[in-house]
Motif scaffolding. Sequence first.
Motif, PDB file in Angstrom:
ATOM      1  N   ASP A 234       1.132  -1.668  -0.071  1.00 18.83           N
ATOM      2  CA  ASP A 234       0.076   0.352  -0.274  1.00 18.83           C
ATOM      3  C   ASP A 234       1.019   1.420  -0.285  1.00 18.83           C
ATOM      4  O   ASP A 234       0.775   2.211   0.963  1.00 18.83           O
ATOM      5  CB  ASP A 234      -1.004  -0.027   1.503  1.00 18.83           C
ATOM      6  N   GLY A 235       1.926   1.187  -0.917  1.00 14.65           N
ATOM      7  CA  GLY A 235       2.822   2.357  -1.023  1.00 14.65           C
ATOM      8  C   GLY A 235       3.810   2.629   0.095  1.00 14.65           C
ATOM      9  O   GLY A 235       4.359   3.786   0.234  1.00 14.65           O
ATOM     10  N   PHE A 236       3.873   1.668   1.343  1.00 15.44           N
ATOM     11  CA  PHE A 236       4.450   1.727   1.780  1.00 15.44           C
ATOM     12  C   PHE A 236       6.034   0.919   2.632  1.00 15.44           C
ATOM     13  O   PHE A 236       5.675  -0.430   2.346  1.00 15.44           O
ATOM     14  CB  PHE A 236       3.816   1.322   3.603  1.00 15.44           C
ATOM     15  N   THR A 237       6.824   1.188   1.959  1.00 11.39           N
ATOM     16  CA  THR A 237       8.056  -0.008   2.665  1.00 11.39           C
ATOM     17  C   THR A 237       8.593   0.548   3.833  1.00 11.39           C
ATOM     18  O   THR A 237       9.036   1.636   3.824  1.00 11.39           O
ATOM     19  CB  THR A 237       9.219   0.589   0.945  1.00 11.39           C
ATOM     20  N   ARG A 238       9.191  -0.944   4.349  1.00 12.55           N
ATOM     21  CA  ARG A 238       9.765  -0.323   5.971  1.00 12.55           C
ATOM     22  C   ARG A 238      11.550  -0.706   5.652  1.00 12.55           C
ATOM     23  O   ARG A 238      12.405  -0.360   6.700  1.00 12.55           O
ATOM     24  CB  ARG A 238       9.082  -1.761   6.600  1.00 12.55           C
ATOM     25  N   ALA A 239      12.057  -1.374   4.556  1.00 11.60           N
ATOM     26  CA  ALA A 239      13.671  -1.044   4.719  1.00 11.60           C
ATOM     27  C   ALA A 239      14.165  -0.819   3.487  1.00 11.60           C
ATOM     28  O   ALA A 239      13.590  -1.546   2.147  1.00 11.60           O
ATOM     29  CB  ALA A 239      13.484  -1.821   5.314  1.00 11.60           C
ATOM     30  N   THR A 240      14.446  -0.072   2.722  1.00 10.04           N
ATOM     31  CA  THR A 240      16.037   0.064   1.762  1.00 10.04           C
ATOM     32  C   THR A 240      16.723   0.398   1.787  1.00 10.04           C
ATOM     33  O   THR A 240      17.243   1.846   3.211  1.00 10.04           O
ATOM     34  CB  THR A 240      15.407   0.784   1.080  1.00 10.04           C
ATOM     35  N   ASN A 241      17.703  -0.621   2.383  1.00  9.98           N
ATOM     36  CA  ASN A 241      19.470  -0.327   2.774  1.00  9.98           C
ATOM     37  C   ASN A 241      20.172  -1.244   2.084  1.00  9.98           C
ATOM     38  O   ASN A 241      19.996  -1.786   1.343  1.00  9.98           O
ATOM     39  CB  ASN A 241      19.552  -1.243   4.045  1.00  9.98           C
ATOM     40  N   ASP A 242      21.749  -0.237   2.117  1.00  7.03           N
ATOM     41  CA  ASP A 242      23.111  -0.753   1.528  1.00  7.03           C
ATOM     42  C   ASP A 242      24.016  -0.404   2.835  1.00  7.03           C
ATOM     43  O   ASP A 242      24.041   1.367   3.321  1.00  7.03           O
ATOM     44  CB  ASP A 242      22.721  -0.200   0.143  1.00  7.03           C
ATOM     45  N   VAL A 243      24.911  -1.453   3.307  1.00  3.91           N
ATOM     46  CA  VAL A 243      26.124  -0.853   3.908  1.00  3.91           C
ATOM     47  C   VAL A 243      27.432  -1.577   3.074  1.00  3.91           C
ATOM     48  O   VAL A 243      27.292  -2.682   2.415  1.00  3.91           O
ATOM     49  CB  VAL A 243      25.482  -1.720   5.369  1.00  3.91           C
ATOM     50  N   GLY A 244      28.557  -1.190   3.347  1.00  2.64           N
ATOM     51  CA  GLY A 244      29.855  -1.484   2.463  1.00  2.64           C
ATOM     52  C   GLY A 244      30.521  -0.763   2.851  1.00  2.64           C
ATOM     53  O   GLY A 244      31.163   0.598   3.593  1.00  2.64           O
ATOM     54  N   ILE A 245      31.777  -1.165   1.962  1.00  2.00           N
ATOM     55  CA  ILE A 245      33.511  -0.157   2.245  1.00  2.00           C
ATOM     56  C   ILE A 245      33.837   0.173   0.600  1.00  2.00           C
ATOM     57  O   ILE A 245      33.230  -0.918  -0.181  1.00  2.00           O
ATOM     58  CB  ILE A 245      34.324  -0.757   2.895  1.00  2.00           C
ATOM     59  N   ILE A 246      33.561   1.250   0.985  1.00  2.00           N
ATOM     60  CA  ILE A 246      33.671   1.292  -0.398  1.00  2.00           C
ATOM     61  C   ILE A 246      35.876   2.451  -0.558  1.00  2.00           C
ATOM     62  O   ILE A 246      36.216   3.370   0.153  1.00  2.00           O
ATOM     63  CB  ILE A 246      32.777   3.325  -0.663  1.00  2.00           C
ATOM     64  N   THR A 247      36.608   1.717  -1.770  1.00  2.00           N
ATOM     65  CA  THR A 247      37.606   1.861  -2.338  1.00  2.00           C
ATOM     66  C   THR A 247      37.977   3.777  -2.408  1.00  2.00           C
ATOM     67  O   THR A 247      37.525   3.695  -3.307  1.00  2.00           O
ATOM     68  CB  THR A 247      38.769   1.193  -2.488  1.00  2.00           C
ATOM     69  N   LEU A 248      38.012   4.459  -1.837  1.00  2.00           N
ATOM     70  CA  LEU A 248      38.739   5.541  -2.446  1.00  2.00           C
ATOM     71  C   LEU A 248      39.624   5.989  -3.398  1.00  2.00           C
ATOM     72  O   LEU A 248      41.199   4.557  -3.489  1.00  2.00           O
ATOM     73  CB  LEU A 248      38.756   6.645  -1.224  1.00  2.00           C
ATOM     74  N   PRO A 249      40.250   6.609  -4.273  1.00  2.00           N
ATOM     75  CA  PRO A 249      41.053   7.341  -5.075  1.00  2.00           C
ATOM     76  C   PRO A 249      42.247   6.619  -4.366  1.00  2.00           C
ATOM     77  O   PRO A 249      43.636   6.372  -4.864  1.00  2.00           O
ATOM     78  CB  PRO A 249      40.946   8.603  -5.973  1.00  2.00           C
ATOM     79  N   SER A 250      42.887   7.596  -3.274  1.00  5.16           N
ATOM     80  CA  SER A 250      43.289   7.463  -2.195  1.00  5.16           C
ATOM     81  C   SER A 250      44.341   6.525  -1.526  1.00  5.16           C
ATOM     82  O   SER A 250      45.293   5.968  -1.446  1.00  5.16           O
ATOM     83  CB  SER A 250      43.426   8.421  -1.186  1.00  5.16           C
ATOM     84  N   GLY A 251      43.512   5.167  -1.903  1.00  5.97           N
ATOM     85  CA  GLY A 251      43.590   4.050  -1.506  1.00  5.97           C
ATOM     86  C   GLY A 251      43.181   4.124  -0.040  1.00  5.97           C
ATOM     87  O   GLY A 251      42.904   2.019   0.761  1.00  5.97           O
ATOM     88  N   GLN A 252      42.310   4.936   0.613  1.00  6.31           N
ATOM     89  CA  GLN A 252      41.695   4.559   2.007  1.00  6.31           C
ATOM     90  C   GLN A 252      40.295   3.897   1.569  1.00  6.31           C
ATOM     91  O   GLN A 252      39.883   4.337   1.173  1.00  6.31           O
ATOM     92  CB  GLN A 252      41.639   6.383   2.360  1.00  6.31           C
ATOM     93  N   HIS A 253      39.567   3.807   2.645  1.00  2.00           N
ATOM     94  CA  HIS A 253      38.276   3.315   2.719  1.00  2.00           C
ATOM     95  C   HIS A 253      37.424   3.309   3.490  1.00  2.00           C
ATOM     96  O   HIS A 253      37.030   4.197   4.634  1.00  2.00           O
ATOM     97  CB  HIS A 253      38.437   1.927   3.294  1.00  2.00           C
ATOM     98  N   LEU A 254      36.207   4.041   2.946  1.00  6.40           N
ATOM     99  CA  LEU A 254      34.852   4.399   3.630  1.00  6.40           C
ATOM    100  C   LEU A 254      33.586   3.284   3.372  1.00  6.40           C
ATOM    101  O   LEU A 254      33.402   3.127   2.830  1.00  6.40           O
ATOM    102  CB  LEU A 254      34.308   5.141   2.634  1.00  6.40           C
ATOM    103  N   ALA A 255      33.410   3.400   5.241  1.00 14.70           N
ATOM    104  CA  ALA A 255      32.403   2.411   5.740  1.00 14.70           C
ATOM    105  C   ALA A 255      31.103   3.074   5.417  1.00 14.70           C
ATOM    106  O   ALA A 255      31.352   4.305   6.248  1.00 14.70           O
ATOM    107  CB  ALA A 255      32.907   2.168   6.831  1.00 14.70           C
ATOM    108  N   LEU A 256      29.923   2.636   5.277  1.00 17.14           N
ATOM    109  CA  LEU A 256      28.790   3.310   4.878  1.00 17.14           C
ATOM    110  C   LEU A 256      27.945   2.404   4.892  1.00 17.14           C
ATOM    111  O   LEU A 256      28.050   1.054   4.467  1.00 17.14           O
ATOM    112  CB  LEU A 256      29.045   4.432   3.287  1.00 17.14           C
TER     113      LEU A 256
END
Length: 291
Positions: A234-256
């Motif tokens: 009925d047009g209501f969504t309880r969960a839309t998620n994404d979690v992960g680790i993104i590798t930045l151009p510097s080689g560092q890592h972004l946890a999001l």
Amino acid sequence: MLPFAVQSKTAHHRSDELAEKIQKIAKTAQGRVGMMATVIETGQSISLDPSGHFPMQSVYKFPIAMAVLQQVDQGKLSLGQKIQVDKNDFVGPRQHSPIRDTNPQGVELTLAELLRFMASESDGTACDVLLKTLGGPANVTQYLRSLSINGIRVATTEKEMGTSETVQYRNWASPESMVNLLTVFHQGQKLSASSTDLLRRILTETPTGPRRLKGLLPAGTEVAHKTGSSRTFDGFTRATNDVGIITLPSGQHLALAVFVADSKASDADRENVIAQVAKAVWNEWSGQAAK
């Protein structure tokens, strides 16, 4: 105004701009949004409702996978061991399960195959079989507590979540605790190097969620991630998620971690919230703008 504040540890003037941008993005969700992003190597961080409780849906397969691999590292389980999947292990017909769909009479699979089906294909049957192998959901929560992760709770099976829309709220996470778990995983603090590499590869190769964390990042950006989604009623969504680790151009890592809960927005708009948040933090810490 949103009923929660954005907190940041970045330089003050730039953090204010990023906070305003994330608040503006979150409003389009027409629901609750929680997020946290941390550059693992520097500790730079920004968050929105970091302590809130959000239904994980299939995001909970990430901590389950870690718990399985800890048992492998301890010699209690083996990646090559065969496990029988019977018809009574199948999740409901409206739940996602390639194992059930291609093996209607049941099948014998290795632990490694079940792990890949669960973490990469988000197969609900594989998840429940692995939970049973671990002794139940409570043992996964106990494992998380052993890692000093207190803001994630694994309480039910996939099959149980299929019985009622409200059951999914029993499996919850806070954005802060999920980012802490991602950090523990990335740093290889609690799993062997081989187990860490295996799960990172599975999470990087997953075909799910191409329009979420990865959606607006430059082509070829490495993202090891786990999605989670509920159905829409009925047009209501309880969960839309994404979690992960993104590798930045510097080689560092972004946890999001980005959780969109109790939303009246469309599928495209909910996914775009996640993609826009990822783009905003990428632009902040990558040293280059996402096109």
